[in-house]
Design a protein around this motif. Structure first.
Motif, short mmCIF file in Angstrom:
data_model
loop_
_atom_site.label_atom_id
_atom_site.label_comp_id
_atom_site.label_asym_id
_atom_site.label_seq_id
_atom_site.Cartn_x
_atom_site.Cartn_y
_atom_site.Cartn_z
N THR A 188 9.06 -1.33 -1.09
CA THR A 188 8.12 -0.87 -0.31
C THR A 188 8.33 0.59 -0.20
O THR A 188 8.80 1.37 -0.95
CB THR A 188 9.77 -0.52 0.67
OG1 THR A 188 9.85 -1.85 1.51
CG2 THR A 188 8.34 0.08 2.02
N LYS A 189 7.30 0.57 -0.62
CA LYS A 189 6.35 2.42 -0.75
C LYS A 189 5.14 2.21 0.72
O LYS A 189 4.52 1.98 0.66
CB LYS A 189 5.40 1.97 -2.21
CG LYS A 189 6.66 1.41 -3.11
CD LYS A 189 7.09 3.41 -3.56
CE LYS A 189 8.03 3.13 -4.86
NZ LYS A 189 8.34 4.03 -5.52
N PRO A 190 5.24 3.93 0.42
CA PRO A 190 3.97 4.55 1.41
C PRO A 190 2.56 4.07 1.12
O PRO A 190 2.68 4.36 -0.44
CB PRO A 190 4.65 5.88 1.53
CG PRO A 190 5.17 6.10 0.50
CD PRO A 190 6.08 5.18 -0.29
N VAL A 191 1.91 3.75 2.18
CA VAL A 191 0.49 3.78 0.51
C VAL A 191 -0.75 4.32 1.98
O VAL A 191 -0.46 4.82 3.23
CB VAL A 191 -0.18 2.66 1.05
CG1 VAL A 191 0.75 1.87 -0.37
CG2 VAL A 191 0.06 1.45 2.19
N ALA A 192 -1.82 5.06 1.70
CA ALA A 192 -2.57 5.32 2.22
C ALA A 192 -4.13 4.85 2.03
O ALA A 192 -4.24 3.83 1.50
CB ALA A 192 -2.80 7.53 2.08
N LEU A 193 -4.78 4.70 3.54
CA LEU A 193 -5.79 3.23 3.95
C LEU A 193 -7.10 4.80 4.21
O LEU A 193 -7.05 5.19 5.20
CB LEU A 193 -5.50 2.15 4.18
CG LEU A 193 -4.54 1.46 3.29
CD1 LEU A 193 -4.30 0.65 4.40
CD2 LEU A 193 -5.07 0.48 1.48
N ASP A 194 -7.80 4.35 3.82
CA ASP A 194 -9.21 5.08 4.77
C ASP A 194 -9.80 3.43 5.50
O ASP A 194 -9.80 2.72 4.63
CB ASP A 194 -10.37 5.47 3.52
CG ASP A 194 -9.71 6.54 2.43
OD1 ASP A 194 -9.32 7.90 3.36
OD2 ASP A 194 -10.06 6.11 1.32
N VAL A 195 -10.10 4.00 6.72
CA VAL A 195 -10.73 3.46 7.22
C VAL A 195 -11.37 3.61 8.73
O VAL A 195 -11.85 4.14 8.96
CB VAL A 195 -9.44 3.25 8.85
CG1 VAL A 195 -9.67 2.38 9.74
CG2 VAL A 195 -8.06 2.64 7.96
N THR A 196 -12.13 2.71 8.20
CA THR A 196 -13.34 2.79 9.47
C THR A 196 -13.17 2.02 10.72
O THR A 196 -12.89 0.51 10.71
CB THR A 196 -15.19 2.59 8.73
OG1 THR A 196 -15.15 3.24 7.38
CG2 THR A 196 -16.14 2.78 9.47
N MET A 197 -13.19 2.19 12.31
CA MET A 197 -13.30 1.68 13.26
C MET A 197 -15.26 1.56 13.79
O MET A 197 -15.03 2.46 13.95
CB MET A 197 -11.74 2.10 14.35
CG MET A 197 -12.40 0.88 15.01
SD MET A 197 -10.60 1.99 15.81
CE MET A 197 -11.26 3.43 17.17
N ASN A 198 -14.97 -0.10 14.79
CA ASN A 198 -16.40 0.24 14.67
C ASN A 198 -15.47 -1.28 16.33
O ASN A 198 -15.66 -1.62 16.68
CB ASN A 198 -17.01 -1.13 14.15
CG ASN A 198 -17.31 -0.75 12.66
OD1 ASN A 198 -18.30 0.33 13.38
ND2 ASN A 198 -17.48 -1.72 11.91
N GLY A 199 -15.51 0.28 17.29
CA GLY A 199 -15.79 0.16 18.52
C GLY A 199 -13.85 0.82 19.54
O GLY A 199 -14.48 1.47 18.87
N PRO A 200 -13.77 0.37 20.28
CA PRO A 200 -13.82 -0.75 21.06
C PRO A 200 -14.54 -1.09 21.87
O PRO A 200 -15.49 -0.04 22.03
CB PRO A 200 -12.57 -1.06 21.51
CG PRO A 200 -11.67 0.07 20.84
CD PRO A 200 -12.60 1.33 20.41
#
Length: 200
Positions: A127-139
């Motif tokens: 188990t390792k921490p990870v960082a993700l770039d997110v684009t959210m459309n909505g709600p």
């Protein structure tokens, strides 16, 4: 003091009580990855079998908690021999570690539709921490099948991790890159509160 503790506890319980679950539309979602082969070309893969959900108490999903599970035995790179090797102890060791899981620890807005998603990724027993770039459309509210109005939202998450951090494969990086690019896309539908309560 007791009054303050009671008030905080009440607010926390109310927040939990009003949390909504958003279920994933698997037909319009995917869990994919890309590696570099021989320092020359990119090979794409995906997990065909997965599940995901979002839990949030706020309508704008700004407090969203993401959970995802993928079946290692469903890994596919469109090459049966390569897929078999990836499932073997040389890489994922699917017999011993059959699932990949992710649970978010924070979801913070950067600007506009852009967010930073932090979480714990468990793979190959590590188990390792990870960082993700997110684009959210909505709600957004839209009519689904049968004309029933539903709330939906879409996400596109991407990031990079090192397979060596999870002990996956000892094959030289000149053959298969250590860095793995992740791309997760998801379309989610807000679940009916009464239906969610019945399942509990």
């Amino acid at each position: 003091m007791k009054s303050l503790v009671f008030t905080v506890a009440t607010l926390l319980s109310l927040s939990t009580a009003y949390a909504q679950t958003w279920g994933v539309d698997k037909a319009h979602s995917g869990v994919a990855f890309t590696v570099t082969h021989n320092l020359l070309s990119e090979v794409d893969g995906k997990f065909k079998t997965f599940d995901a959900k979002i839990t949030s108490a706020k309508p704008d999903l700004s407090d969203a908690v993401f959970e995802l599970t993928a079946d290692v035995n469903s890994i596919s790179t469109e090459n049966e021999r390569r897929d078999g090797h990836l499932k073997s102890p040389d890489f994922f060791d699917a017999a011993k570690y059959p699932t990949v899981t992710f649970k978010s620890t924070s979801f913070k807005k950067v600007e506009g539709k852009k967010y930073k998603l932090m979480g714990d990724l468990t793979m190959h027993g590590v188990t390792k921490p990870v960082a993700l770039d997110v684009t959210m459309n909505g709600p957004v509210a839209m009519k689904g099948m049968g004309g029933k109005e539903q709330e939906k939202t879409g996400f596109k998450a991407s990031g990079t991790l090192k397979r060596s951090d999870f002990g996956i494969g000892t094959i030289p990086v000149v053959v298969v890159s250590d860095e793995i690019e992740l791309k997760v896309t998801g379309e989610f539908t807000k679940q009916d509160a009464s239906a969610t309560a019945e399942k509990k």
